[in-house]
Design an enzyme around this catalytic site. Structure first.
Site, short mmCIF file in Angstrom:
data_model
loop_
_atom_site.label_atom_id
_atom_site.label_comp_id
_atom_site.label_asym_id
_atom_site.label_seq_id
_atom_site.Cartn_x
_atom_site.Cartn_y
_atom_site.Cartn_z
N GLU A 163 -5.84 3.00 -5.16
CA GLU A 163 -5.00 2.96 -3.96
C GLU A 163 -5.50 1.81 -3.08
O GLU A 163 -6.33 1.99 -2.19
CB GLU A 163 -5.05 4.31 -3.23
CG GLU A 163 -4.52 5.45 -4.11
CD GLU A 163 -4.72 6.82 -3.52
OE1 GLU A 163 -5.15 6.92 -2.34
OE2 GLU A 163 -4.44 7.82 -4.22
N GLU A 345 -1.58 7.73 4.45
CA GLU A 345 -1.02 7.20 3.19
C GLU A 345 -0.15 6.01 3.55
O GLU A 345 0.90 6.16 4.17
CB GLU A 345 -0.21 8.29 2.48
CG GLU A 345 -0.97 9.59 2.23
CD GLU A 345 -1.63 9.61 0.86
OE1 GLU A 345 -1.49 8.62 0.11
OE2 GLU A 345 -2.29 10.62 0.54
#
Length: 625
Positions: A163, A345
């Site tokens: 990520e 996120e």
């Protein structure tokens, strides 16, 4: 051969211990009811839930356990595999925000920040991963080499190695803060009033699983094959992953700091996720967290109105309402360290295409600054003792706080912050060994700091006597708890030549049997001879002048002066006026009815020679309130 074998063993021992090879599985499946996630979260690493569709990761053991269940997973291409991303190496411009750094370039870039901005930035290597890579923090502050009474705030990214948007966003943020400090008042305000700690890459072994020169091949887990964001201590349940070396590094680091506000940056979805992750019970400050999260999202949407809309129209969610996890660092920091951490996120992709990195920076950088600014507001202050020493204290908002939501002072500086929604609160500050202090009707205003300092303890009565080089005439108006003359003089003993009264003396350089003064007599004045000027500080019990009678003998007496204030000789000695013949202090003299007196007043800390006609009792006037 006998010599070669030990050499081989030595080489093997000196090499880093590499983790075993393992398989990463990325898959999706459907559930019938959300309650199934409470069981599944302890078997696999759930990454995203949307409706009844679940996206998840697993290592070999987790995948084998999952296959025993009655689900029908669809294996997906692993996010870390696919298009090669443009990379830059050591020596290339680190402000090329359309490329990813090699691992060596990342390390070089971090240390370059400190080299280029030595007064604002220091780099901390807080530990080494399984495969020997560094976990680095940039500390940014105006007095970067000091630990000040300022809120410590923390950003950390890419605990999941695949990520990567947070990784690059944090590097960009470090550069932005440092390069704009001298010209941007908003940045100056943050750096001058906070200690900002930024860790761009929490899982370098995962990000560079395919090698130090590329982020292609990045994996979610660490080199051991475990999800680091499932391996932290958890109050609500058992972490689904065993404690990992990287986890220990972060928890040890947290134990030596006092972070009050934190965010952990992820990818694979677009949403702000606030506590709790491990229980459906709302956090005491849920409304504050909602306000915090909404501010972040709304600020980002001023740049891109469609940002963070794919999961929730608000752009934020309670963590457990999305899906339960155990062993997450968000709950760890929020519960065990009384910090306030959220999970952000940043992007629906995992390995964010390099060409899109600048877009996500533009969406987020104002939100990132605004998030940090929350640590400038709320209830703040210091808790210290009467001597100015910091105290470990608990700050409780009465009627609101529970044990995990209270604020705790930084034991190094005594400072604290309790972030609150606007309103009026009653606050209690508690320190072990003292009675709690309660402060009512404390007003918290949005976007402002309310200062509340507390001091614990009572300053004991004290006396400071100024001593000159050579002889001094002194006296005491407090009674020390320990009357031993060596104890009383210990702070200045190296400077003392001799101390004496009318009959006795003490000389530090002489054998003890020659020293006839062993304890202090508060009814006497003293001569004391010093090598050089200094002051003598004493603590003890106050002497009430009106109840401490001094017996005077006919002729000369060396007496103390008990009052705490300066009085005229006439007022101070009114109790012996009929018997008083003369008062002396060095070459100053007072003689009753004389018009040429050089001594007109008496002062605390000084001793005086008094001559009387007959035996009598001297009682100084009572102290005035």
């Amino acid at each position: 051969m006998k010599h070669i074998l030990p050499l081989i063993l030595l080489i093997l021992i000196s090499l880093p211990v590499l983790a075993k090879d393992w398989t990463e599985y990325y898959f999706q499946f459907e559930i019938q009811d959300k309650s199934e996630l409470e069981f599944l979260t302890d078997i696999i690493s759930i990454a995203k839930v949307q409706g009844n569709v679940v996206w998840a990761f697993a290592n070999d053991e987790e995948w084998q356990a999952f296959q025993q269940l009655n689900y029908h997973p669809q294996l997906l291409q692993k996010p870390g595999y696919g298009i090669e991303q443009p990379m830059r190496d050591v020596g290339d411009s680190f402000r090329d925000w359309y490329t990813y750094p090699t691992y060596d370039a990342y390390v070089a870039q971090m240390y370059a920040f400190a080299s280029n901005y030595p007064n604002l930035c220091q780099i901390y290597d807080i530990g080494t991963t399984i495969n020997g890579r560094k976990i680095l923090f940039a500390k940014i502050s105006d007095n970067v080499s000091l630990h000040e009474a300022e809120p410590e705030v923390q950003y950390s990214a890419t605990i999941h190695g695949d990520e990567t948007c947070g990784y690059m966003t944090m590097l960009h943020l470090i550069d932005y803060l440092l390069s704009n400090y001298s010209t941007n008042p908003r940045i100056q305000n943050l750096i001058n009033n906070l200690e900002i700690w930024i860790n761009p890459l929490a899982n370098p072994d995962g990000t560079y699983y395919g090698g130090n020169n590329s982020v292609s091949g990045a994996r979610r887990y660490n080199a051991n094959g475990y999800d680091l964001n499932r391996s932290f201590p958890d109050h609500w349940g058992t972490p689904s992953a065993p404690t990992q070396p990287e986890t220990t590094i972060f928890t040890n680091f947290a134990n030596t700091h006092h972070f009050v506000l934190s965010a952990n940056f992820h990818g694979g979805a677009e949403v702000v996720n606030y506590p709790w992750d491990g229980t459906y019970t709302p956090h005491i400050d849920e409304n504050w967290f909602i306000d915090l999260s909404a501010d972040y999202v709304n600020t980002a949407r001023q740049v891109n109105s469609g940002y963070m809309t794919s999961l929730y129209s608000t752009g934020y969610t309670n963590g457990a309402d999305w899906y339960i996890i155990h062993g997450g660092r968000q709950d760890y920091f929020t519960y065990f360290h009384h910090c306030r951490e959220v999970t952000i996120e940043l992007t629906n992709t995992y390995i964010t295409p390099a060409a899109q990195l600048e877009n996500y920076w533009n969406y987020n950088y104002n939100s990132l600054l605004g998030y940090l600014e929350n640590a400038l507001y709320g209830l703040q202050g210091t808790v210290k003792d009467v001597y100015g020493n910091p105290l470990t204290a608990t700050i409780t908002v009465l009627g609101l706080d529970t044990v995990y939501s209270t604020a705790i002072t930084d034991p190094a500086c005594g400072d604290y912050i309790r972030m609150l929604l606007p309103g009026t609160y009653n606050v209690q500050i508690s320190v072990n060994g003292y009675e709690p202090q309660t402060f009512n009707n404390i007003v918290i205003t949005e976007g402002q700091k309310t200062t509340l300092n507390a001091v614990f303890g009572v300053i004991p009565p004290s006396q400071t006597i100024q001593l000159n080089a050579g002889w001094n005439l002194i006296s005491f108006n407090i009674q020390p708890n320990n009357l031993n003359i060596e104890s009383i003089l210990s702070p200045v003993m190296g400077n003392v030549i001799q101390i004496k009264n009318i009959k006795e003396s003490f000389h530090p350089g002489m054998d003890s049997h020659y020293n006839t003064i062993t304890t202090l007599d508060i009814t006497c004045g003293y001569w004391i001879k010093m090598h050089s000027s200094t002051s003598l500080y004493l603590e003890g019990t106050p002497i009430d002048p009106s109840t401490h009678s001094i017996n005077l003998k006919t002729g000369w007496n060396l007496v103390p002066y008990y009052p705490e204030n300066i009085l005229s000789v006439i007022s101070a000695l009114q109790s012996i006026t009929p018997y008083l013949q003369e008062v002396k202090y060095f070459n100053q003299v007072y003689i009753p009815e004389s018009s040429n007196n050089s001594l007109t007043q008496m002062e605390p800390g000084k001793g005086y020679w008094i001559r009387v006609l007959q035996d009598c009792n001297l009682i100084y006037p009572a102290a005035k309130n």
